[in-house]
Design a protein around this motif. Structure first.
Motif, PDB file in Angstrom:
ATOM      1  N   VAL A 228       0.866  -1.183   0.000  1.00 33.24           N
ATOM      2  CA  VAL A 228       0.000   0.000   0.000  1.00 33.24           C
ATOM      3  C   VAL A 228       0.899   1.228   0.000  1.00 33.24           C
ATOM      4  CG1 VAL A 228      -1.779   1.288   1.236  1.00 33.24           C
ATOM      5  CG2 VAL A 228      -1.843  -1.210   1.213  1.00 33.24           C
ATOM      6  N   GLN A 229       0.848   1.988  -1.101  1.00 33.06           N
ATOM      7  CA  GLN A 229       1.637   3.219  -1.185  1.00 33.06           C
ATOM      8  C   GLN A 229       0.745   4.386  -0.765  1.00 33.06           C
ATOM      9  OE1 GLN A 229       3.481   3.881  -4.956  1.00 33.06           O
ATOM     10  NE2 GLN A 229       4.701   5.592  -4.248  1.00 33.06           N
ATOM     11  N   VAL A 230       1.132   5.031   0.327  1.00 36.59           N
ATOM     12  CA  VAL A 230       0.339   6.127   0.889  1.00 36.59           C
ATOM     13  C   VAL A 230       0.774   7.421   0.223  1.00 36.59           C
ATOM     14  CG1 VAL A 230      -0.381   7.300   2.995  1.00 36.59           C
ATOM     15  CG2 VAL A 230       0.193   4.865   3.058  1.00 36.59           C
ATOM     16  N   LEU A 231      -0.190   8.160  -0.347  1.00 37.16           N
ATOM     17  CA  LEU A 231       0.072   9.426  -1.027  1.00 37.16           C
ATOM     18  C   LEU A 231      -0.580  10.565  -0.260  1.00 37.16           C
ATOM     19  CD1 LEU A 231      -0.739   8.333  -4.704  1.00 37.16           C
ATOM     20  CD2 LEU A 231       1.427   8.123  -3.494  1.00 37.16           C
ATOM     21  N   ASP A 232       0.036  11.728  -0.341  1.00 38.21           N
ATOM     22  CA  ASP A 232      -0.538  12.932   0.251  1.00 38.21           C
ATOM     23  C   ASP A 232      -1.497  13.541  -0.759  1.00 38.21           C
ATOM     24  OD1 ASP A 232      -1.105  15.384   1.459  1.00 38.21           O
ATOM     25  OD2 ASP A 232       0.892  15.499   2.366  1.00 38.21           O
ATOM     26  N   ALA A 233      -2.748  13.763  -0.352  1.00 38.27           N
ATOM     27  CA  ALA A 233      -3.765  14.255  -1.285  1.00 38.27           C
ATOM     28  C   ALA A 233      -3.439  15.655  -1.784  1.00 38.27           C
ATOM     29  CB  ALA A 233      -5.133  14.246  -0.606  1.00 38.27           C
ATOM     30  N   ARG A 234      -2.612  16.428  -1.064  1.00 34.65           N
ATOM     31  CA  ARG A 234      -2.262  17.771  -1.504  1.00 34.65           C
ATOM     32  C   ARG A 234      -1.269  17.751  -2.653  1.00 34.65           C
ATOM     33  NH1 ARG A 234      -0.677  19.668   4.438  1.00 34.65           N
ATOM     34  NH2 ARG A 234       0.180  17.549   4.320  1.00 34.65           N
ATOM     35  N   ASP A 235      -0.457  16.697  -2.760  1.00 29.95           N
ATOM     36  CA  ASP A 235       0.506  16.561  -3.857  1.00 29.95           C
ATOM     37  C   ASP A 235       0.694  15.073  -4.160  1.00 29.95           C
ATOM     38  OD1 ASP A 235       2.387  16.984  -5.783  1.00 29.95           O
ATOM     39  OD2 ASP A 235       4.017  17.494  -4.404  1.00 29.95           O
TER      40      ASP A 235
END
Length: 367
Positions: A228-235
């Motif tokens: 699971v690759q966690v991404l920041d919704a702002r970027d």
């Protein structure tokens, strides 16, 4: 003599006086067994083939012993002639065969499944992956097929003469010297600052770049069935790792990759929807808001992990590894799934320094 003639006469008389004998069924005198002359001369196909087989002899030789005409089934194929084997199924009795149309249909369907991020190939180890690779796309192009020798070097050559700025090596050296001197003059005219200023060396800029962190990252990837690759919704594009995605695609194709768009409460809803539509074309993507009390996307992520556990039914347990850049919310997501604080959380980068196992369900572990 007279006695013998009397005995013969008595036998013939007895035979003529009695009823005539009927011919036997198998005898040639029976009308049913009699055939016309035309029917008697014909032979069926099997008989003709058998008789022709008897006629085949060895090769014909001349007086010197050299073979003039080869024997049947021993002739050499003429140059340019295509030699074929009789298309008979008995040659492939112990193998699995497939027609060309079925193979092309299988290839096109498997390519669609592999491109669709929301479909998983069951029993991928039994799929002949060599058939899925189209050799035409990866084959090396022969240069003489694209450009013949005659059109390049012969009297009818079509290649244009390249335009060179200099005819010999001395002219080229002079032009290089001129350009370098002009560049040095421009640099000399610029204002020169002799003071050397050291940039501010803050800890946060070097977080997550050590060799130890690199080793910990690959520990998590190697021991996980689902990544699971966690991404920041702002970027989201700035917090993606193209290197890890390419590594999983080429080296660890049996592992599943999922995107989790965390901190979606910090951006508008329409922006989150647009990012999910764009990222879902590559990998399964979920929107998430990490909070122990008021979370969003927790049920969808748990259902997805349960589906992966059901997919790997041959294993007792599956491991789900959470990876991502510092401060994207990996530990916060694990705390939200567990509904309690089991991983340390801090606003500074690099709080989680070593990997740790967290049991989510009986068959699902989080790393």
């Amino acid at each position: 003599d007279s006695a013998m003639s009397k005995k013969k006469g008595s036998k013939n008389g007895a035979g003529s006086a009695g009823t005539p004998k009927t011919p036997k069924l198998g005898s040639s005198s029976n009308l049913k067994n009699r055939m016309s002359k035309a029917e008697a001369g014909t032979r069926d196909k099997a008989t003709v083939k058998r008789l022709n087989m008897y006629k085949t002899t060895g090769p014909k030789r001349n007086r010197d012993g050299k073979i003039i005409a080869a024997a049947e089934f021993q002739k050499k194929a003429v140059s340019g002639e295509r030699a074929r084997i009789e298309p008979n199924r008995k040659w492939f009795g112990n193998t699995r065969t497939v027609t060309q149309q079925a193979l092309q249909r299988f290839q096109s369907e498997m390519v669609k499944v592999k491109k669709d991020p929301y479909q998983v190939i069951m029993k991928s180890s039994k799929v002949p992956t060599g058939l899925l690779k189209e050799s035409a796309k990866t084959a090396k192009v022969h240069i003489l097929q694209t450009e013949t020798f005659e059109s390049t070097f012969g009297p009818k050559k079509l290649r244009k003469r390249p335009k060179l700025s200099s005819s010999n090596i001395n002219e080229m050296v002079e032009k290089v010297y001129e350009t370098t001197t002009k560049h040095e003059e421009k640099v000399a005219q610029l204002p020169h600052d002799s003071e050397e200023r050291s940039a501010q060396n803050d800890y946060i800029f070097g977080a997550g770049q050590s060799r130890r962190i690199h080793a910990e990252l690959f520990k998590v990837i190697d021991s996980s069935d689902v990544v699971v690759q966690v991404l920041d919704a702002r970027d989201p594009m700035g917090t993606r790792s193209a290197y890890i995605e390419n590594y999983l695609r080429t080296e660890k194709s049996h592992k599943h990759l999922v995107f989790v768009l965390n901190k979606c409460d910090l951006i508008p809803t329409w922006v989150t929807k647009g990012w999910i539509i764009q990222l879902s074309s590559e990998y399964p993507t979920l929107a998430f808001h990490a909070s122990i009390n008021k979370s969003f996307g927790k049920g969808a992520l748990i259902n997805l992990l349960r589906q992966f556990a059901r997919l790997h039914a041959d294993k007792k347990q599956i491991s789900v590894g959470f990876i991502g850049y510092p401060n994207v919310g990996k530990s916060s997501i694990i705390n939200t799934l567990k509904h309690k604080k089991c991983c340390k959380v801090a606003p500074l980068a690099g709080e989680t320094k070593v990997w740790q196992y967290v049991a989510l369900f009986r068959r699902v572990n989080l790393i």
